[in-house]
Design an enzyme around this catalytic site. Structure first.
Site, PDB file in Angstrom:
ATOM      1  N   CYS A 177       0.776  -1.276   0.074  1.00 56.46           N
ATOM      2  CA  CYS A 177       0.030   0.026  -0.170  1.00 56.46           C
ATOM      3  C   CYS A 177       0.999   1.225  -0.067  1.00 56.46           C
ATOM      4  O   CYS A 177       1.713   1.282   0.704  1.00 56.46           O
ATOM      5  CB  CYS A 177      -1.276   0.051   1.078  1.00 56.46           C
ATOM      6  SG  CYS A 177      -2.153  -1.246   1.381  1.00 56.46           S
ATOM      7  N   ARG A 212       4.212  -0.524  -4.773  1.00 64.51           N
ATOM      8  CA  ARG A 212       3.908  -0.947  -3.046  1.00 64.51           C
ATOM      9  C   ARG A 212       2.480  -1.744  -3.159  1.00 64.51           C
ATOM     10  O   ARG A 212       2.189  -2.168  -2.080  1.00 64.51           O
ATOM     11  CB  ARG A 212       3.767   0.177  -2.115  1.00 64.51           C
ATOM     12  CG  ARG A 212       4.795   1.170  -2.356  1.00 64.51           C
ATOM     13  CD  ARG A 212       4.902   2.249  -1.298  1.00 64.51           C
ATOM     14  NE  ARG A 212       4.613   1.886   0.043  1.00 64.51           N
ATOM     15  CZ  ARG A 212       5.617   1.573   1.175  1.00 64.51           C
ATOM     16  NH1 ARG A 212       6.839   1.786   0.782  1.00 64.51           N
ATOM     17  NH2 ARG A 212       5.396   1.324   2.381  1.00 64.51           N
ATOM     18  N   TRP A 272      -2.790  -2.857  -1.761  1.00 67.77           N
ATOM     19  CA  TRP A 272      -2.504  -4.138  -1.738  1.00 67.77           C
ATOM     20  C   TRP A 272      -3.241  -4.832  -0.806  1.00 67.77           C
ATOM     21  O   TRP A 272      -3.265  -4.542   0.177  1.00 67.77           O
ATOM     22  CB  TRP A 272      -0.881  -4.665  -1.333  1.00 67.77           C
ATOM     23  CG  TRP A 272      -0.404  -5.841  -1.620  1.00 67.77           C
ATOM     24  CD1 TRP A 272       0.199  -6.531  -2.897  1.00 67.77           C
ATOM     25  CD2 TRP A 272      -0.379  -6.874  -0.360  1.00 67.77           C
ATOM     26  NE1 TRP A 272       0.585  -7.787  -2.462  1.00 67.77           N
ATOM     27  CE2 TRP A 272       0.130  -7.857  -1.076  1.00 67.77           C
ATOM     28  CE3 TRP A 272      -0.728  -6.836   0.819  1.00 67.77           C
ATOM     29  CZ2 TRP A 272       0.622  -9.065  -0.491  1.00 67.77           C
ATOM     30  CZ3 TRP A 272      -0.430  -8.023   1.466  1.00 67.77           C
ATOM     31  CH2 TRP A 272       0.122  -9.430   0.901  1.00 67.77           C
ATOM     32  N   ASN A 274      -2.034   2.376   5.416  1.00 70.11           N
ATOM     33  CA  ASN A 274      -1.135   1.245   4.927  1.00 70.11           C
ATOM     34  C   ASN A 274      -1.211   0.267   6.414  1.00 70.11           C
ATOM     35  O   ASN A 274      -0.530   1.287   7.342  1.00 70.11           O
ATOM     36  CB  ASN A 274      -0.036   1.828   4.347  1.00 70.11           C
ATOM     37  CG  ASN A 274       1.058   0.988   4.381  1.00 70.11           C
ATOM     38  OD1 ASN A 274       0.813  -0.437   4.150  1.00 70.11           O
ATOM     39  ND2 ASN A 274       2.387   1.387   4.202  1.00 70.11           N
ATOM     40  N   GLY A 275      -1.279  -0.697   6.354  1.00 69.73           N
ATOM     41  CA  GLY A 275      -1.211  -1.570   7.691  1.00 69.73           C
ATOM     42  C   GLY A 275      -2.524  -2.405   7.773  1.00 69.73           C
ATOM     43  O   GLY A 275      -3.184  -2.775   6.981  1.00 69.73           O
ATOM     44  N   GLU A 289      18.022 -17.930  -5.039  1.00 76.97           N
ATOM     45  CA  GLU A 289      17.702 -16.615  -5.779  1.00 76.97           C
ATOM     46  C   GLU A 289      17.174 -16.762  -6.963  1.00 76.97           C
ATOM     47  O   GLU A 289      16.149 -15.978  -7.282  1.00 76.97           O
ATOM     48  CB  GLU A 289      18.906 -15.663  -5.459  1.00 76.97           C
ATOM     49  CG  GLU A 289      18.686 -14.191  -5.954  1.00 76.97           C
ATOM     50  CD  GLU A 289      17.455 -13.482  -5.279  1.00 76.97           C
ATOM     51  OE1 GLU A 289      16.869 -13.938  -4.379  1.00 76.97           O
ATOM     52  OE2 GLU A 289      17.256 -12.271  -5.972  1.00 76.97           O
ATOM     53  N   LYS A 344      13.536 -15.516  -8.300  1.00 77.71           N
ATOM     54  CA  LYS A 344      13.327 -14.598  -9.103  1.00 77.71           C
ATOM     55  C   LYS A 344      12.461 -15.111 -10.161  1.00 77.71           C
ATOM     56  O   LYS A 344      11.403 -14.569 -10.766  1.00 77.71           O
ATOM     57  CB  LYS A 344      14.642 -14.124  -9.959  1.00 77.71           C
ATOM     58  CG  LYS A 344      15.670 -13.106  -9.238  1.00 77.71           C
ATOM     59  CD  LYS A 344      15.083 -11.953  -9.139  1.00 77.71           C
ATOM     60  CE  LYS A 344      14.447 -11.738  -8.049  1.00 77.71           C
ATOM     61  NZ  LYS A 344      15.130 -11.160  -6.651  1.00 77.71           N
ATOM     62  N   GLU A 365       8.801 -15.615  -9.025  1.00 80.01           N
ATOM     63  CA  GLU A 365       7.998 -14.330  -8.652  1.00 80.01           C
ATOM     64  C   GLU A 365       7.556 -13.477  -9.930  1.00 80.01           C
ATOM     65  O   GLU A 365       6.332 -12.754  -9.978  1.00 80.01           O
ATOM     66  CB  GLU A 365       8.499 -13.546  -7.662  1.00 80.01           C
ATOM     67  CG  GLU A 365       9.732 -12.715  -8.060  1.00 80.01           C
ATOM     68  CD  GLU A 365      10.345 -12.132  -6.879  1.00 80.01           C
ATOM     69  OE1 GLU A 365       9.721 -11.525  -6.055  1.00 80.01           O
ATOM     70  OE2 GLU A 365      11.664 -11.850  -6.845  1.00 80.01           O
ATOM     71  N   HIS A 375      18.760 -36.941  -2.958  1.00 81.13           N
ATOM     72  CA  HIS A 375      18.212 -37.476  -1.780  1.00 81.13           C
ATOM     73  C   HIS A 375      16.775 -37.170  -2.181  1.00 81.13           C
ATOM     74  O   HIS A 375      15.966 -37.230  -1.093  1.00 81.13           O
ATOM     75  CB  HIS A 375      18.857 -36.890  -0.716  1.00 81.13           C
ATOM     76  CG  HIS A 375      20.236 -37.187  -0.475  1.00 81.13           C
ATOM     77  ND1 HIS A 375      20.650 -38.319   0.240  1.00 81.13           N
ATOM     78  CD2 HIS A 375      21.400 -36.402  -0.533  1.00 81.13           C
ATOM     79  CE1 HIS A 375      21.933 -38.518   0.242  1.00 81.13           C
ATOM     80  NE2 HIS A 375      22.473 -37.042  -0.131  1.00 81.13           N
ATOM     81  N   LYS A 416       6.216  -4.418  -3.194  1.00 77.59           N
ATOM     82  CA  LYS A 416       7.546  -4.395  -2.767  1.00 77.59           C
ATOM     83  C   LYS A 416       7.138  -3.583  -0.899  1.00 77.59           C
ATOM     84  O   LYS A 416       6.331  -3.089  -0.924  1.00 77.59           O
ATOM     85  CB  LYS A 416       8.234  -3.110  -3.308  1.00 77.59           C
ATOM     86  CG  LYS A 416       9.763  -3.176  -3.072  1.00 77.59           C
ATOM     87  CD  LYS A 416      10.411  -2.967  -4.441  1.00 77.59           C
ATOM     88  CE  LYS A 416      12.059  -3.087  -4.257  1.00 77.59           C
ATOM     89  NZ  LYS A 416      12.212  -4.213  -4.607  1.00 77.59           N
TER      90      LYS A 416
END
Ligand code: F6R
Length: 616
Positions: A2, A27, A74, A100-101, A489, A493, A496, A512, A611
């Site tokens: 947000c 965001r 978001w 936001n929260g 990583e 990447k 996502e 294994h 983000k």
């Protein structure tokens, strides 16, 4: 997670809010909305979808007011609908609020307010708060010349459990905004006869570079002429105006297709910035201005704990490898989200590092607070000056790579790896590393930007490889030692931004279990750099080939692979172990990026992500 923005000034607020929202869109991009004070009325436009959708609908409306607030969402509480989009109005229409929260006790609040006759139009937690502000406004007498608006927000917030960055308009108070924060960032831009409030500086850097960072528990009151800050306990706060060094070009595409592409290709410069001024004059060690520890204190450290989330957690794993290898200090790495609730037994001589690009990730902030609560020193490796993590840590190291806007972290990650390499050197030189080894190490770190540049030159070849692999549904990323975190990583990447299922695994662990996945339909990206275990890595690749798996092998120039082992080959320049993780990251960033492009994905705004994760 947000983005919020507010404006008080002399210009028309709507276009300034929308420009700010475009810069904050990374965001959250489920919906966007603005509310503008127009005389004694608040006009709202809000829409599901991107800020562009809102911008089109807002231009059809006549927003003339010079005070307003805006939000890009978001979704947490309530689905992605126009009704759940912010701003939210109180049921009497007197207040508009953006948030936001998460208001954790919103259900109880809502029940109380329903009983008092307030009505609700959305499923959000936020609407309970805006109605609670309205309730206190009606209830409170005006005393001592205090602002009734500010006072009703302060009293409402006393009942809130959870996190918030909020900004509020009131129809009785033209030209005013009240804002407050608890664990969600808010920064005030102090411009020429105007104020811009935002979740981060990206939204205001085009209008001013003078900023005031709000702290947790503070309330801000903006009027056309002035601003003031008080604490939740009504104490006046003397604001400190900082000057930000980012400029507008940092927040613009500058000819690139998207921010992720820009941020991948600017890594040589980003790495230069991250290392600038950090070498001792004798050329044998690294120096940091902000650690706030004496050399004697650092020498006494018995254990290090590194905490982070997502990509930053991968950087912590590389730090573990480099510090144990070169400085010979035991390192533990934990997910910040796990650490904060696990109650791990800890030795008294432990020093903590938290790693966070944004400096606002709530889990990392929570872990930092938990470690400090137990009396440990916590240092932060962080890219955002003035962020909560920067402010609450005992010291730290800024990454200095400018704003990272692409949701998938790239330049922030490689700069974290660089700083991890420098921390390893700094501690190693206080212990057993010789002067000569230190000089060699420093030279290696200084060569990182040029080495990264050489790998970036292979972008056209990697794009061709990406074209041949964009149709797969699953992929494996395999590596060992310091490149195991890079395998993780690479997998992160890819999943996502392209939505291909990918797993990162330590290469030798394949046999294994995960080897069961190997088939012509599940290619494996394999790190096999020059080094002591090169032959073992080749054997692991051969195990994949024996099962008809396809391989993309990333190896060092000059290494000889047996024929038929690599279906695709990417070469890394020969380099020191300290910078190998940085150099090896570039091909997997490019591969993921080009695969996502081939699949038509919106790489800067991947689905379901945002983000800076400021909710738990
Ligand atoms: C992935 C990514 C995330 C972040 C994570 C922590 O590309 O960007 O996994 O690394 O959310 O964020 P920061 O570093 O801001 O704490």
């Amino acid at each position: 997670m947000c983005g919020i923005v507010g404006y008080v000034g002399k210009q028309k607020a709507a276009s300034i809010l929308i420009e700010g929202l475009k810069r904050l869109e990374y965001r959250g991009y489920d919906s966007a909305g603005i509310a503008v004070l127009q005389g004694a009325r608040i006009d709202v436009a809000k829409k599901t979808g991107r800020v562009d959708v809102l911008a089109k609908s807002a231009t059809r409306r006549r927003f003339t007011g010079a005070t307003g607030i805006g939000h890009t969402r978001w979704a947490t509480h309530g689905g992605v609908t126009d009704a759940n989009a912010h701003p939210h109005l109180s049921s009497d229409g007197k207040f508009a609020l953006i948030h936001n929260g998460v208001i954790e006790n919103h259900a109880g609040m809502k029940k109380f307010l329903l009983e008092k006759g307030y009505t609700f139009a959305s499923e959000t937690d936020t609407e309970a708060l805006v109605n609670l502000v309205a309730y206190h406004y009606e209830k409170e007498p005006v005393t001592d010349g205090k602002s009734r608006f500010l006072e009703s927000v302060r009293r409402a917030l006393m009942h809130v459990e959870g996190t918030y960055g909020i900004a509020i308009l009131c129809t009785d108070c033209p030209g005013e905004i009240v804002a407050a924060r608890k664990a969600s960032p808010l920064v005030l831009g102090v411009g020429d006869q105007e104020y811009i409030l935002a979740s981060d500086v990206a939204a205001l850097v085009s209008r001013t570079q003078n900023v005031v960072y709000l702290k947790d528990g503070e309330l801000l009151h903006l009027t056309p002429a002035n601003f003031s800050i008080i604490t939740q306990d009504e104490e006046d706060v003397s604001p400190v105006v900082d000057r930000i060094t980012w400029n507008i070009a940092d927040a613009e595409l500058g000819g690139y297709r998207c921010f992720m592409e820009k941020e991948i290709f600017e890594q040589p410069a980003a790495l230069e910035n991250a290392m600038r001024g950090r070498f001792a004059e004798d050329g044998s060690t690294a120096l940091f201005g902000g650690l706030n520890l004496t050399p004697a204190e650092l020498r006494q450290i018995g254990h290090l704990v590194f905490l982070g989330c997502g990509t930053a957690w991968h950087a912590c794993l590389v730090a573990e490898h480099l510090i144990e290898r070169f400085a010979r200090v035991p390192v533990e790495v934990d997910y910040a989200s796990e650490f904060r609730y696990r109650n791990t037994p800890l030795d008294r001589d432990t020093l903590f590092f938290v790693m966070s690009q944004s400096g606002e990730t709530i889990d990392t902030l929570g872990a930092l607070r938990e470690a400090r609560r137990k009396g440990f020193k916590v240092l932060a490796i962080n890219n955002t000056v003035g962020s909560s993590i920067a402010r609450e840590s005992d010291g730290g190291i800024y990454q200095h790579v400018g704003p990272e806007i692409g949701v998938a972290s790239t330049k922030a990650f490689t700069s974290q790896l660089l700083i991890a390499a420098l921390v390893a050197l700094h501690i190693a030189r206080m212990r057993d590393m010789s002067f000569n080894d230190g000089v060699e190490y420093v030279k290696a770190v200084k060569s990182a930007p040029a080495l990264v540049h050489r790998v970036l030159e292979q972008a056209p070849r990697i794009r061709e490889i990406a074209k041949r692999h964009a149709h797969y549904k699953d992929m494996l990323f395999l590596g060992r030692l310091s490149l195991f975190p890079i395998a993780l990583e690479g997998a992160l990447k890819l999943k996502e931004i392209s939505y291909i299922h990918a797993e990162g695994y330590p290469a030798a662990e394949m046999k294994h279990g995960p080897i069961a996945l190997v088939s012509p339909e599940c290619p494996a990206v394999f790190f096999a750099p020059k080094g002591e275990i090169f032959n073992k890595l080749v054997s692991s690749i051969q195990e994949i080939k024996a099962r008809h798996g396809k391989t993309i092998v990333i190896t060092t120039e000059g290494c000889e692979l047996p024929p038929g082992v690599a279906d695709e080959l990417i070469l890394l320049p020969d380099c020191h172990e300290a910078v190998l993780p940085i150099v090896a990251t570039i091909p997997v960033q490019l591969l993921s990026y080009y695969i996502a492009l081939e699949r038509g994905c919106d790489v800067d705004k991947p689905r379901n992500l945002a983000k800076s994760v400021t909710v738990e």
